[in-house]
Design a protein around this motif. Structure first.
Motif, PDB file in Angstrom:
ATOM      1  N   ASP A  89      23.547  -2.382   4.828  1.00 26.38           N
ATOM      2  CA  ASP A  89      23.045  -2.739   3.503  1.00 26.38           C
ATOM      3  C   ASP A  89      22.554  -4.186   3.485  1.00 26.38           C
ATOM      4  O   ASP A  89      21.546  -4.497   2.848  1.00 26.38           O
ATOM      5  N   PHE A  90      23.269  -5.064   4.191  1.00 28.62           N
ATOM      6  CA  PHE A  90      22.815  -6.448   4.346  1.00 28.62           C
ATOM      7  C   PHE A  90      21.415  -6.471   4.966  1.00 28.62           C
ATOM      8  O   PHE A  90      20.536  -7.228   4.541  1.00 28.62           O
ATOM      9  N   ALA A  91      21.212  -5.670   5.996  1.00 28.56           N
ATOM     10  CA  ALA A  91      19.926  -5.638   6.695  1.00 28.56           C
ATOM     11  C   ALA A  91      18.800  -5.274   5.731  1.00 28.56           C
ATOM     12  O   ALA A  91      17.727  -5.904   5.744  1.00 28.56           O
ATOM     13  N   VAL A  92      19.042  -4.282   4.891  1.00 26.81           N
ATOM     14  CA  VAL A  92      18.042  -3.887   3.905  1.00 26.81           C
ATOM     15  C   VAL A  92      17.785  -5.026   2.936  1.00 26.81           C
ATOM     16  O   VAL A  92      16.632  -5.332   2.597  1.00 26.81           O
ATOM     17  N   ARG A  93      18.852  -5.682   2.512  1.00 29.06           N
ATOM     18  CA  ARG A  93      18.714  -6.799   1.564  1.00 29.06           C
ATOM     19  C   ARG A  93      17.895  -7.936   2.186  1.00 29.06           C
ATOM     20  O   ARG A  93      17.020  -8.508   1.536  1.00 29.06           O
ATOM     21  N   TYR A 100      10.971  -8.447   6.454  1.00 30.57           N
ATOM     22  CA  TYR A 100      11.475  -8.721   7.797  1.00 30.57           C
ATOM     23  C   TYR A 100      11.908  -7.438   8.499  1.00 30.57           C
ATOM     24  O   TYR A 100      12.355  -6.481   7.863  1.00 30.57           O
ATOM     25  N   ARG A 101      11.801  -7.444   9.823  1.00 32.17           N
ATOM     26  CA  ARG A 101      12.584  -6.513  10.618  1.00 32.17           C
ATOM     27  C   ARG A 101      13.963  -7.142  10.773  1.00 32.17           C
ATOM     28  O   ARG A 101      14.089  -8.367  10.773  1.00 32.17           O
ATOM     29  N   VAL A 102      14.985  -6.315  10.908  1.00 32.53           N
ATOM     30  CA  VAL A 102      16.343  -6.836  11.062  1.00 32.53           C
ATOM     31  C   VAL A 102      17.007  -6.136  12.239  1.00 32.53           C
ATOM     32  O   VAL A 102      17.130  -4.905  12.248  1.00 32.53           O
TER      33      VAL A 102
END
Length: 296
Positions: A89-93, A100-102
């Motif tokens: 979920d952090f990555a999506v945020r 960005y890609r994460v």
């Protein structure tokens, strides 16, 4: 402090005070044994699993808006727990801030894999990005707690080795001092709702350090040289035993001439940003991250 923030803080303090549940929360047992439902990737993204020789990674890529930059995310968990859905979920945020890609790294953890395993995996992930065509100025390092300490340690190593440095560093409640010697370990001992009032917690267990010297900069970057590091953002709660891990590190970085932003959030607990939009303080912290990344 918001009303919801106070309620959540009191709830954390209540659960960690329970004789049966509290020790499992504080020593990481509950986190290590957490069983979660499968994570569902939002439709506008592709989450690609990447199998490395000794660890796993996940690359979240937006299907449409892609700014051409990538955030390398190093998760928290005291170096003893693997990645969990909150970090997806952090990555999506993170991604939604600018497209960005994460790349999230599920690095090896202690006690089975003490230092330098997690550090080596973080470095290998960074090299993978370089080999994939990303230049250092298109890579951002972000992490919380143990992951925040890894962010700083990795940046120091890259500088020491003359490798391309990342664009920026984001650290939420970073664990930069594994000697637990900073002033807040005493001053906030009875205030910290998550790790307070005990020495039987992951802060003191030493599983990641193993037989190494905990003052080694790549273990405890607080004791390293901050000269020449990229712009960095520290976020930390005022109630944390790890408060001085950020405050002292930020002071050293400023003295070394770095571009440093330190924000201490009043009455907040360890990695309160996990609350996402549920707390006003968390929303404010994520907005600060957005401004930091967009240079506003």
């Amino acid at each position: 402090m918001s009303v919801k923030g106070r309620i959540v803080t009191d709830m954390i303090r209540f659960f960690t005070a329970q004789k049966m549940l509290g020790p499992k929360i504080q020593d990481g047992t509950l986190r290590k044994n957490l069983v979660e439902a499968p994570w569902h990737c939002p439709e506008e993204y592709i989450n690609l699993p990447i199998h490395m020789r000794q660890f796993e990674m996940e690359l979240l890529t937006p299907k449409e808006e892609d700014c051409g930059e990538v955030i390398l995310q190093l998760h928290g968990g005291g170096y003893i727990a693997k990645i969990r859905n909150a970090y997806r979920d952090f990555a999506v945020r993170y991604s939604r801030i600018k497209g960005y890609r994460v790349l999230s790294v599920d690095y090896r953890v202690a006690p089975e894999h003490p230092y330098p395993a997690a550090f080596q995996d973080a470095l290998e992930a960074y090299r993978w990005l370089l080999y994939s065509g990303f230049t250092g100025d298109r890579i951002i390092l972000a992490g919380d707690s143990a992951g925040g300490g890894l962010v700083l340690a990795l940046a120091m190593y890259l500088r020491d080795q003359g490798m391309p440095l990342p664009q920026k560093l984001i650290m939420m409640s970073p664990w930069t001092d594994l000697t637990a010697s900073g002033p807040s370990y005493q001053e906030n001992y009875e205030k910290d709702p998550l790790f307070g009032n005990t020495r039987e917690s992951m802060i003191y267990n030493g599983e990641y350090v193993g037989k190494e010297n905990p003052k080694l900069p790549y273990i405890s970057p607080l004791f390293g040289d901050f000269t020449g590091l990229p712009p960095m953002l520290f976020q930390v709660g005022s109630l944390e035993m790890l408060l001085s891990d950020s405050v002292v590190a930020a002071e050293k970085a400023k003295k070394a001439g770095c571009d440093v932003t330190l924000t201490v959030y009043p009455e907040m607990f360890h990695v309160f940003q996990l609350s996402m939009d549920k707390l006003a303080e968390s929303r404010e912290a994520w907005e600060e991250i957005r401004r930091f990344l967009r240079k506003e």
